[in-house]
Motif scaffolding. Sequence first.
Motif, PDB file in Angstrom:
ATOM      1  N   GLY A  28      15.537 -21.186  14.749  1.00  0.00           N
ATOM      2  CA  GLY A  28      15.772 -19.783  15.069  1.00  0.00           C
ATOM      3  C   GLY A  28      16.980 -19.200  14.369  1.00  0.00           C
ATOM      4  N   HIS A  29      17.828 -20.085  13.836  1.00  0.00           N
ATOM      5  CA  HIS A  29      19.036 -19.628  13.143  1.00  0.00           C
ATOM      6  C   HIS A  29      18.859 -19.611  11.627  1.00  0.00           C
ATOM      7  CE1 HIS A  29      21.424 -19.514  16.822  1.00  0.00           C
ATOM      8  NE2 HIS A  29      20.766 -20.598  17.166  1.00  0.00           N
ATOM      9  N   CYS A  30      17.623 -19.831  11.164  1.00  0.00           N
ATOM     10  CA  CYS A  30      17.358 -19.700   9.732  1.00  0.00           C
ATOM     11  C   CYS A  30      17.400 -18.229   9.315  1.00  0.00           C
ATOM     12  CB  CYS A  30      15.979 -20.279   9.393  1.00  0.00           C
ATOM     13  SG  CYS A  30      15.907 -22.078   9.484  1.00  0.00           S
ATOM     14  N   ASN A  31      17.635 -17.998   8.033  1.00  0.00           N
ATOM     15  CA  ASN A  31      17.845 -16.643   7.538  1.00  0.00           C
ATOM     16  C   ASN A  31      16.588 -15.786   7.592  1.00  0.00           C
ATOM     17  OD1 ASN A  31      20.490 -17.211   6.995  1.00  0.00           O
ATOM     18  ND2 ASN A  31      20.194 -17.553   4.811  1.00  0.00           N
ATOM     19  N   PHE A  32      16.796 -14.549   7.985  1.00  0.00           N
ATOM     20  CA  PHE A  32      15.749 -13.528   7.953  1.00  0.00           C
ATOM     21  C   PHE A  32      15.566 -13.073   6.510  1.00  0.00           C
ATOM     22  CE2 PHE A  32      15.645  -8.724   7.868  1.00  0.00           C
ATOM     23  CZ  PHE A  32      14.263  -8.607   7.971  1.00  0.00           C
ATOM     24  N   ALA A  33      14.295 -13.050   6.049  1.00  0.00           N
ATOM     25  CA  ALA A  33      14.004 -12.636   4.677  1.00  0.00           C
ATOM     26  C   ALA A  33      13.205 -11.337   4.685  1.00  0.00           C
ATOM     27  CB  ALA A  33      13.212 -13.724   3.960  1.00  0.00           C
ATOM     28  N   PRO A  34      13.740 -10.254   4.138  1.00  0.00           N
ATOM     29  CA  PRO A  34      13.008  -8.982   4.080  1.00  0.00           C
ATOM     30  C   PRO A  34      11.744  -9.105   3.237  1.00  0.00           C
ATOM     31  CG  PRO A  34      15.348  -8.667   3.603  1.00  0.00           C
ATOM     32  CD  PRO A  34      15.100 -10.135   3.580  1.00  0.00           C
ATOM     33  N   THR A  35      10.691  -8.365   3.629  1.00  0.00           N
ATOM     34  CA  THR A  35       9.429  -8.403   2.894  1.00  0.00           C
ATOM     35  C   THR A  35       9.015  -7.039   2.354  1.00  0.00           C
ATOM     36  OG1 THR A  35       8.149  -8.072   4.926  1.00  0.00           O
ATOM     37  CG2 THR A  35       8.584 -10.357   4.260  1.00  0.00           C
ATOM     38  N   ASN A  36       9.709  -5.965   2.782  1.00  0.00           N
ATOM     39  CA  ASN A  36       9.409  -4.631   2.260  1.00  0.00           C
ATOM     40  C   ASN A  36      10.679  -3.776   2.316  1.00  0.00           C
ATOM     41  OD1 ASN A  36       9.684  -3.734   4.938  1.00  0.00           O
ATOM     42  ND2 ASN A  36       7.481  -3.812   5.307  1.00  0.00           N
ATOM     43  N   GLU A  37      10.587  -2.526   1.903  1.00  0.00           N
ATOM     44  CA  GLU A  37      11.773  -1.664   1.827  1.00  0.00           C
ATOM     45  C   GLU A  37      12.410  -1.435   3.196  1.00  0.00           C
ATOM     46  OE1 GLU A  37      13.412  -0.589  -0.826  1.00  0.00           O
ATOM     47  OE2 GLU A  37      12.025  -1.772  -2.029  1.00  0.00           O
ATOM     48  N   GLN A  38      11.582  -1.273   4.217  1.00  0.00           N
ATOM     49  CA  GLN A  38      12.138  -1.079   5.561  1.00  0.00           C
ATOM     50  C   GLN A  38      12.924  -2.311   5.994  1.00  0.00           C
ATOM     51  OE1 GLN A  38       9.502  -1.011   9.066  1.00  0.00           O
ATOM     52  NE2 GLN A  38      10.569   0.835   9.758  1.00  0.00           N
ATOM     53  N   ASP A  39      12.383  -3.485   5.705  1.00  0.00           N
ATOM     54  CA  ASP A  39      13.087  -4.726   6.043  1.00  0.00           C
ATOM     55  C   ASP A  39      14.429  -4.816   5.315  1.00  0.00           C
ATOM     56  OD1 ASP A  39      10.875  -5.338   7.519  1.00  0.00           O
ATOM     57  OD2 ASP A  39      10.241  -7.051   6.305  1.00  0.00           O
ATOM     58  N   VAL A  40      14.465  -4.368   4.076  1.00  0.00           N
ATOM     59  CA  VAL A  40      15.713  -4.385   3.299  1.00  0.00           C
ATOM     60  C   VAL A  40      16.753  -3.498   3.965  1.00  0.00           C
ATOM     61  CG1 VAL A  40      16.791  -3.728   1.107  1.00  0.00           C
ATOM     62  CG2 VAL A  40      14.601  -4.954   1.100  1.00  0.00           C
ATOM     63  N   GLU A  41      16.331  -2.314   4.396  1.00  0.00           N
ATOM     64  CA  GLU A  41      17.257  -1.408   5.087  1.00  0.00           C
ATOM     65  C   GLU A  41      17.723  -2.009   6.408  1.00  0.00           C
ATOM     66  OE1 GLU A  41      18.646   1.333   3.813  1.00  0.00           O
ATOM     67  OE2 GLU A  41      17.578   0.715   1.999  1.00  0.00           O
ATOM     68  N   LEU A  42      16.814  -2.676   7.095  1.00  0.00           N
ATOM     69  CA  LEU A  42      17.183  -3.344   8.344  1.00  0.00           C
ATOM     70  C   LEU A  42      18.178  -4.461   8.071  1.00  0.00           C
ATOM     71  CD1 LEU A  42      16.928  -3.949  11.349  1.00  0.00           C
ATOM     72  CD2 LEU A  42      14.767  -5.130  10.876  1.00  0.00           C
ATOM     73  N   LYS A  98      23.665  -6.526   8.291  1.00  0.00           N
ATOM     74  CA  LYS A  98      24.794  -7.038   7.502  1.00  0.00           C
ATOM     75  C   LYS A  98      26.075  -6.306   7.859  1.00  0.00           C
ATOM     76  CE  LYS A  98      26.234  -9.558   3.875  1.00  0.00           C
ATOM     77  NZ  LYS A  98      27.664  -9.243   3.910  1.00  0.00           N
ATOM     78  N   ASP A  99      25.973  -5.009   8.115  1.00  0.00           N
ATOM     79  CA  ASP A  99      27.146  -4.222   8.501  1.00  0.00           C
ATOM     80  C   ASP A  99      27.583  -4.514   9.931  1.00  0.00           C
ATOM     81  OD1 ASP A  99      27.213  -2.997   6.037  1.00  0.00           O
ATOM     82  OD2 ASP A  99      26.051  -1.247   6.680  1.00  0.00           O
ATOM     83  N   LYS A 100      26.645  -4.977  10.743  1.00  0.00           N
ATOM     84  CA  LYS A 100      26.922  -5.187  12.164  1.00  0.00           C
ATOM     85  C   LYS A 100      27.446  -6.588  12.461  1.00  0.00           C
ATOM     86  CE  LYS A 100      24.764  -4.470  16.678  1.00  0.00           C
ATOM     87  NZ  LYS A 100      23.540  -4.059  17.425  1.00  0.00           N
ATOM     88  N   PHE A 101      27.012  -7.577  11.679  1.00  0.00           N
ATOM     89  CA  PHE A 101      27.359  -8.969  11.957  1.00  0.00           C
ATOM     90  C   PHE A 101      27.988  -9.625  10.735  1.00  0.00           C
ATOM     91  CE2 PHE A 101      23.541  -8.062  14.545  1.00  0.00           C
ATOM     92  CZ  PHE A 101      24.077  -8.262  15.807  1.00  0.00           C
ATOM     93  N   ASP A 102      28.884 -10.595  10.993  1.00  0.00           N
ATOM     94  CA  ASP A 102      29.482 -11.366   9.901  1.00  0.00           C
ATOM     95  C   ASP A 102      28.407 -12.174   9.180  1.00  0.00           C
ATOM     96  OD1 ASP A 102      31.986 -10.423  10.493  1.00  0.00           O
ATOM     97  OD2 ASP A 102      32.485 -12.082  11.816  1.00  0.00           O
TER      98      ASP A 102
END
Length: 322
Positions: A151-165, A170-174
């Motif tokens: 569950g602690h593996c990295n989240f990988a974006p798959t589309n533009e919305q995911d990139v924005e998320l 990234k701005d919210k967490f270290d």
Amino acid sequence: MGGTKTELALFHIKKGKLFAIKNQRYATTDHDSFVEAIRHFHDDKSSLIDCACLGVAGTVEGDIVRGVNFAWEIDAKKLESDLNIKRVLLINDLQANAYGLSALGDSDFEILAEGEKNEGNAVVISPGTGLGEAGMFWDGAYYHPYATEGGHCNFAPTNEQDVELWKFLKDKFDHVSCWERLISGKGILNIYEFLRKHNVEKEPDWLTEQLKNDHSAKVISAAAIEKKDPVCIETMQLFFKYLAIESSELALKTKATGGIYIGGGIVPKNISLIEKQEFYNNFINVGRMKHLLKTTPIKIVLNDRTALMGAAYYAAMGILDQ
């Protein structure tokens, strides 16, 4: 025991079967330590406990485990002494979930995808306060559950919305890290805050008031179930999309042709929000390995005592080993 609740039960074994004598559920934060919780639950000095198994939402290192989303540290050897218990065993809570599956019947599952009745490895993925994952290795005759920290593996974006998320996180967490930032109770809040920030519609006053009084995922999911707010509906749609994707990745990493079991406290309460075909499409969207995942059964675990039964089973094995 997890970040939200701790469930304790006392069992005895009769003719090879487990029978519950008593059990009680606590909010984990109600007690400063596990010792305090168990003394509140079981203070009968005449009833000696032969073996205790604790399924804990944390990484077990030898005889010690520290909670990931709660402050307790548990030392098995110290507990044996402090509580006069002959033997204390520690396992990960998802490992306990995996052991508990064998105690369930057909009515304890909601089928998301039938798949095929294949032998092979299986996995458990459980969104709750955090995101737990466990594997079950199939040796040709029996399943052998094991813990992971997937569950602690990295989240990988798959589309533009995911990139924005991803940028929002990234701005919210270290450390954006993990799928746990999205596929959990706190993850639902993260998704909602991201969508609300990028939505032109103002948050309704009634929802602002509810979140002020109870800043939890259940406020978002309840609004989605009642179709009261489009952003809440979209939040839960994204939550289930990410759950499908991570379930798929977990299945590929372990070649889990034996099945995907979705546990935890969130999904069973929000089954009405799952668009089964959409979930399945996201699950099998893996290119050349699509044929493999099409054979994999996907089941939601409805019984909220699964981990408790798994821990009891493991303790019973511990007694037999003594």
